[in-house]
Scaffold this motif. Structure first.
Motif, PDB file in Angstrom:
ATOM      1  N   THR A  33     -15.839 -25.869 -26.291  1.00 10.68           N
ATOM      2  CA  THR A  33     -15.496 -26.640 -27.495  1.00 10.68           C
ATOM      3  C   THR A  33     -16.612 -27.598 -27.883  1.00 10.68           C
ATOM      4  OG1 THR A  33     -14.383 -28.423 -26.260  1.00 10.68           O
ATOM      5  CG2 THR A  33     -13.027 -26.518 -26.913  1.00 10.68           C
ATOM      6  N   ARG A  34     -17.509 -27.918 -26.948  1.00 10.62           N
ATOM      7  CA  ARG A  34     -18.664 -28.780 -27.239  1.00 10.62           C
ATOM      8  C   ARG A  34     -19.963 -27.994 -27.115  1.00 10.62           C
ATOM      9  NH1 ARG A  34     -16.146 -30.410 -22.498  1.00 10.62           N
ATOM     10  NH2 ARG A  34     -17.373 -30.302 -20.562  1.00 10.62           N
ATOM     11  N   ASP A  35     -19.835 -26.669 -27.230  1.00  5.64           N
ATOM     12  CA  ASP A  35     -20.978 -25.760 -27.217  1.00  5.64           C
ATOM     13  C   ASP A  35     -21.748 -25.837 -25.903  1.00  5.64           C
ATOM     14  OD1 ASP A  35     -22.496 -23.743 -28.371  1.00  5.64           O
ATOM     15  OD2 ASP A  35     -23.968 -25.134 -29.201  1.00  5.64           O
ATOM     16  N   VAL A  36     -21.002 -25.986 -24.821  1.00  9.50           N
ATOM     17  CA  VAL A  36     -21.588 -25.962 -23.481  1.00  9.50           C
ATOM     18  C   VAL A  36     -21.161 -24.656 -22.817  1.00  9.50           C
ATOM     19  CG1 VAL A  36     -21.521 -27.009 -21.180  1.00  9.50           C
ATOM     20  CG2 VAL A  36     -21.723 -28.453 -23.212  1.00  9.50           C
ATOM     21  N   HIS A  37     -22.128 -23.856 -22.417  1.00  9.40           N
ATOM     22  CA  HIS A  37     -21.829 -22.533 -21.872  1.00  9.40           C
ATOM     23  C   HIS A  37     -22.432 -22.309 -20.482  1.00  9.40           C
ATOM     24  CE1 HIS A  37     -20.347 -21.288 -25.868  1.00  9.40           C
ATOM     25  NE2 HIS A  37     -21.366 -22.001 -26.335  1.00  9.40           N
ATOM     26  N   ASP A  38     -23.184 -23.283 -19.999  1.00 11.89           N
ATOM     27  CA  ASP A  38     -23.894 -23.077 -18.731  1.00 11.89           C
ATOM     28  C   ASP A  38     -23.212 -23.719 -17.533  1.00 11.89           C
ATOM     29  OD1 ASP A  38     -24.513 -25.567 -19.889  1.00 11.89           O
ATOM     30  OD2 ASP A  38     -26.361 -25.738 -18.710  1.00 11.89           O
ATOM     31  N   VAL A  39     -22.248 -24.616 -17.765  1.00 12.05           N
ATOM     32  CA  VAL A  39     -21.534 -25.257 -16.654  1.00 12.05           C
ATOM     33  C   VAL A  39     -20.033 -25.302 -16.942  1.00 12.05           C
ATOM     34  CG1 VAL A  39     -23.501 -26.675 -15.912  1.00 12.05           C
ATOM     35  CG2 VAL A  39     -21.889 -27.581 -17.594  1.00 12.05           C
ATOM     36  N   VAL A  40     -19.256 -25.301 -15.859  1.00 12.93           N
ATOM     37  CA  VAL A  40     -17.798 -25.390 -15.925  1.00 12.93           C
ATOM     38  C   VAL A  40     -17.346 -26.343 -14.828  1.00 12.93           C
ATOM     39  CG1 VAL A  40     -15.632 -24.110 -15.599  1.00 12.93           C
ATOM     40  CG2 VAL A  40     -17.500 -23.071 -16.868  1.00 12.93           C
ATOM     41  N   HIS A  41     -16.234 -27.030 -15.066  1.00 11.14           N
ATOM     42  CA  HIS A  41     -15.730 -28.001 -14.097  1.00 11.14           C
ATOM     43  C   HIS A  41     -14.378 -27.571 -13.538  1.00 11.14           C
ATOM     44  CE1 HIS A  41     -18.907 -30.665 -15.499  1.00 11.14           C
ATOM     45  NE2 HIS A  41     -18.545 -30.338 -16.726  1.00 11.14           N
ATOM     46  N   LYS A  42     -14.203 -27.775 -12.247  1.00 11.73           N
ATOM     47  CA  LYS A  42     -12.939 -27.464 -11.583  1.00 11.73           C
ATOM     48  C   LYS A  42     -12.544 -28.638 -10.698  1.00 11.73           C
ATOM     49  CE  LYS A  42      -9.561 -24.844  -9.922  1.00 11.73           C
ATOM     50  NZ  LYS A  42      -8.796 -25.951  -9.276  1.00 11.73           N
ATOM     51  N   VAL A  43     -11.367 -29.206 -10.940  1.00 13.25           N
ATOM     52  CA  VAL A  43     -10.857 -30.254 -10.063  1.00 13.25           C
ATOM     53  C   VAL A  43     -10.252 -29.579  -8.837  1.00 13.25           C
ATOM     54  CG1 VAL A  43      -9.235 -32.171  -9.792  1.00 13.25           C
ATOM     55  CG2 VAL A  43     -10.417 -31.823 -11.981  1.00 13.25           C
ATOM     56  N   THR A  44     -10.757 -29.929  -7.675  1.00  9.74           N
ATOM     57  CA  THR A  44     -10.334 -29.298  -6.428  1.00  9.74           C
ATOM     58  C   THR A  44      -9.402 -30.184  -5.619  1.00  9.74           C
ATOM     59  OG1 THR A  44     -12.407 -28.062  -6.314  1.00  9.74           O
ATOM     60  CG2 THR A  44     -11.175 -28.293  -4.267  1.00  9.74           C
ATOM     61  N   ALA A  45      -9.637 -31.513  -5.695  1.00 10.71           N
ATOM     62  CA  ALA A  45      -8.852 -32.428  -4.876  1.00 10.71           C
ATOM     63  C   ALA A  45      -8.713 -33.770  -5.568  1.00 10.71           C
ATOM     64  CB  ALA A  45      -9.498 -32.607  -3.502  1.00 10.71           C
ATOM     65  N   VAL A  46      -7.593 -34.435  -5.318  1.00  6.45           N
ATOM     66  CA  VAL A  46      -7.336 -35.780  -5.821  1.00  6.45           C
ATOM     67  C   VAL A  46      -6.895 -36.643  -4.653  1.00  6.45           C
ATOM     68  CG1 VAL A  46      -5.906 -37.221  -7.313  1.00  6.45           C
ATOM     69  CG2 VAL A  46      -6.712 -34.988  -8.133  1.00  6.45           C
ATOM     70  N   GLY A  47      -7.537 -37.796  -4.480  1.00  7.64           N
ATOM     71  CA  GLY A  47      -7.187 -38.699  -3.401  1.00  7.64           C
ATOM     72  C   GLY A  47      -6.635 -40.004  -3.924  1.00  7.64           C
ATOM     73  N   SER A  48      -5.592 -40.493  -3.275  1.00 10.86           N
ATOM     74  CA  SER A  48      -4.997 -41.779  -3.613  1.00 10.86           C
ATOM     75  C   SER A  48      -4.585 -42.473  -2.324  1.00 10.86           C
ATOM     76  CB  SER A  48      -3.786 -41.567  -4.531  1.00 10.86           C
ATOM     77  OG  SER A  48      -3.253 -42.807  -4.953  1.00 10.86           O
ATOM     78  N   ARG A  49      -4.035 -43.676  -2.459  1.00 12.76           N
ATOM     79  CA  ARG A  49      -3.608 -44.392  -1.263  1.00 12.76           C
ATOM     80  C   ARG A  49      -2.330 -43.808  -0.683  1.00 12.76           C
ATOM     81  NH1 ARG A  49      -4.304 -50.357  -3.708  1.00 12.76           N
ATOM     82  NH2 ARG A  49      -3.664 -49.166  -5.552  1.00 12.76           N
ATOM     83  N   ASN A  50      -1.616 -43.010  -1.479  1.00 14.69           N
ATOM     84  CA  ASN A  50      -0.488 -42.245  -0.950  1.00 14.69           C
ATOM     85  C   ASN A  50      -0.408 -40.911  -1.679  1.00 14.69           C
ATOM     86  OD1 ASN A  50       1.733 -42.379  -3.171  1.00 14.69           O
ATOM     87  ND2 ASN A  50       1.070 -44.527  -2.942  1.00 14.69           N
ATOM     88  N   VAL A  51       0.090 -39.917  -0.998  1.00 12.36           N
ATOM     89  CA  VAL A  51       0.062 -38.557  -1.516  1.00 12.36           C
ATOM     90  C   VAL A  51       0.962 -38.391  -2.734  1.00 12.36           C
ATOM     91  CG1 VAL A  51       1.916 -37.649  -0.058  1.00 12.36           C
ATOM     92  CG2 VAL A  51       0.026 -36.131  -0.781  1.00 12.36           C
ATOM     93  N   ASP A  52       2.016 -39.185  -2.836  1.00 10.11           N
ATOM     94  CA  ASP A  52       2.896 -39.083  -4.001  1.00 10.11           C
ATOM     95  C   ASP A  52       2.151 -39.422  -5.285  1.00 10.11           C
ATOM     96  OD1 ASP A  52       5.030 -38.313  -2.441  1.00 10.11           O
ATOM     97  OD2 ASP A  52       5.865 -40.345  -2.261  1.00 10.11           O
ATOM     98  N   SER A  53       1.320 -40.459  -5.224  1.00 12.44           N
ATOM     99  CA  SER A  53       0.539 -40.834  -6.403  1.00 12.44           C
ATOM    100  C   SER A  53      -0.426 -39.728  -6.791  1.00 12.44           C
ATOM    101  CB  SER A  53      -0.231 -42.123  -6.134  1.00 12.44           C
ATOM    102  OG  SER A  53       0.646 -43.221  -5.978  1.00 12.44           O
ATOM    103  N   ALA A  54      -1.019 -39.092  -5.801  1.00  7.23           N
ATOM    104  CA  ALA A  54      -1.943 -37.996  -6.067  1.00  7.23           C
ATOM    105  C   ALA A  54      -1.212 -36.825  -6.726  1.00  7.23           C
ATOM    106  CB  ALA A  54      -2.619 -37.551  -4.779  1.00  7.23           C
ATOM    107  N   ASN A  55      -0.031 -36.504  -6.224  1.00  5.69           N
ATOM    108  CA  ASN A  55       0.760 -35.421  -6.815  1.00  5.69           C
ATOM    109  C   ASN A  55       1.181 -35.748  -8.245  1.00  5.69           C
ATOM    110  OD1 ASN A  55       1.000 -33.210  -4.942  1.00  5.69           O
ATOM    111  ND2 ASN A  55       2.188 -34.565  -3.606  1.00  5.69           N
ATOM    112  N   GLU A  56       1.586 -36.991  -8.475  1.00  3.66           N
ATOM    113  CA  GLU A  56       1.976 -37.411  -9.828  1.00  3.66           C
ATOM    114  C   GLU A  56       0.788 -37.332 -10.787  1.00  3.66           C
ATOM    115  OE1 GLU A  56       3.574 -41.308  -9.326  1.00  3.66           O
ATOM    116  OE2 GLU A  56       5.331 -40.613  -8.169  1.00  3.66           O
ATOM    117  N   PHE A  57      -0.373 -37.693 -10.300  1.00  7.61           N
ATOM    118  CA  PHE A  57      -1.593 -37.631 -11.112  1.00  7.61           C
ATOM    119  C   PHE A  57      -1.892 -36.184 -11.510  1.00  7.61           C
ATOM    120  CE2 PHE A  57      -6.154 -37.316 -11.735  1.00  7.61           C
ATOM    121  CZ  PHE A  57      -6.476 -38.459 -12.442  1.00  7.61           C
TER     122      PHE A  57
END
Length: 377
Positions: A33-57
């Motif tokens: 959508t911004r004419d970028v074709h050479d890189v892609v992003h993938k979120v692999t992990a989210v860290g928080s002070r508790n796992v519930d917050s990470a899951n909610e995020f």
């Protein structure tokens, strides 16, 4: 790299606060959508002070993607072998500890602004990043936006002449009297106050227009002065003004730039419409607020021989999908792909100039953090 096979950067997210949500929301916008074709992003992990917050995020900002690991600690993100780079969105007094842990785990780092509490912490992180062979960058997202790149192109084309002065302000009315004293903007233990929270944005325009200008030749400011007005609520700076001067310090100096930036930030006043004015010998560039993510700027060209007489004016506007956070992520991905230790657009020296200025303004304003806040002094 073949256009059909973009480089994929796998991200770990440190913190589940508002800034992190903004970053992840944009990170997951299709780069095409911004004419970028050479890189892609993938979120692999989210860290928080508790796992519930990470899951909610993950549920709220990552479309409940079940492939993303939710962790109840930051250490687990650093230990995840599927994470290439981490984004650190914690309060800035935690940046040093969080970034150092990530670096030691051999992760590339994009760390929110201000990158550290002081320049000594930053120098320590840069040494650690070099030792561990990882990429490190401050998340000064404004520097990577298309509008900013166009301003720089015009400013350095020579059509306006040499820079003369920069005026930039970022303010926000936080309703201080209604906030708890533990709020990040008021708490000195969190590096609260206007300078560190808002100050990077006025300053980035001075760095762009003056420090980066070819006639400066990469020289540091010749003088920095600052003054602070503190709130009696907690003693953090409520209003801060600082002047950054660039000029040759000796007759033999190779830099020829002689210009000044007058910068300010307030946490008890609303922003005003024209947040940045860049003044040149033969014209001006006025940037509309918000100065951290502007969508338009206006160039005025002066009549030859009649400074101040406008003969031409043009306004440029910019639109794109997302809120502007993704451009810095694209830069990180390309740098990691290419094996770079730092970005050329927002290199380590620029973050050092920033933090050295902030240290000096705090010194002149007698704003000292509580004992133990600064991990390196």
């Amino acid at each position: 790299m073949a256009s059909g096979h973009p480089f994929v950067l796998h991200w770990g997210i440190i913190s589940t606060g508002r800034i992190a949500s903004c970053f992840v929301t944009d990170l997951l916008v299709d780069p095409k959508t911004r004419d970028v074709h050479d890189v892609v992003h993938k979120v692999t992990a989210v860290g928080s002070r508790n796992v519930d917050s990470a899951n909610e995020f993950i549920a709220e900002y990552a479309s409940c993607d079940s492939s993303i690991k939710a962790y109840g600690s930051y250490a687990e993100v650093y230990a995840d072998t599927n994470v290439d780079a981490v984004y650190i969105g914690t309060p800035h007094t935690y940046h040093y500890e969080n970034a150092l842990d990530a670096i030691k785990a051999k992760k590339h780092v994009l760390c929110e602004k201000p990158v550290t509490s002081n320049a000594a912490e930053l120098r320590s992180l840069l040494a650690a990043a070099k030792e561990n062979g990882v990429f490190f960058m401050e998340a000064l997202w404004t520097r990577f936006q298309p509008l900013v790149n166009e301003v720089k192109k015009i400013a350095e084309s020579g059509v306006l002449g040499e820079p003369v002065a920069v005026y930039a302000d970022l303010s926000g009315d936080f309703g201080l009297d209604k906030l708890p004293k533990t709020h990040r903007i008021l708490d000195p233990a969190l590096g609260g106050g206007a300078l560190l929270d808002l100050g990077p944005y006025p300053l980035i325009w001075a760095i762009l227009a003056l420090y980066e200008h070819p006639s400066n030749k990469g020289e540091k400011p010749s003088n920095v002065t600052g003054t602070m007005l503190k709130t009696p609520l907690t003693g953090v700076d409520r209003s801060t003004s600082f002047t950054v001067t660039f000029s040759p310090i000796s007759p033999s100096a190779t830099n020829t730039l002689s210009a000044q930036a007058v910068l300010s930030c307030n946490i008890n006043a609303a922003a005003y419409q024209t947040g940045v004015v860049l003044r040149y010998e033969r014209g001006t560039i006025a940037v509309a607020e918000p100065i951290y993510c502007p969508k338009s700027f206006t160039v005025q060209y002066f009549q030859q021989g009649k400074s101040g007489t406008v003969v031409k004016e043009e306004t440029m506007k910019f639109e794109y999908v997302g809120s502007g956070w993704h451009f810095q992520a694209d830069e990180v991905a390309r740098c990691v792909r290419d094996g770079k230790a730092e970005s050329e657009l927002w290199s380590h020296d620029k973050s050092l100039v920033e933090m050295d200025i902030f240290d000096e303004v705090r010194r002149q304003g007698d704003y000292k953090f509580p004992p133990g806040v600064e991990r390196v002094v």
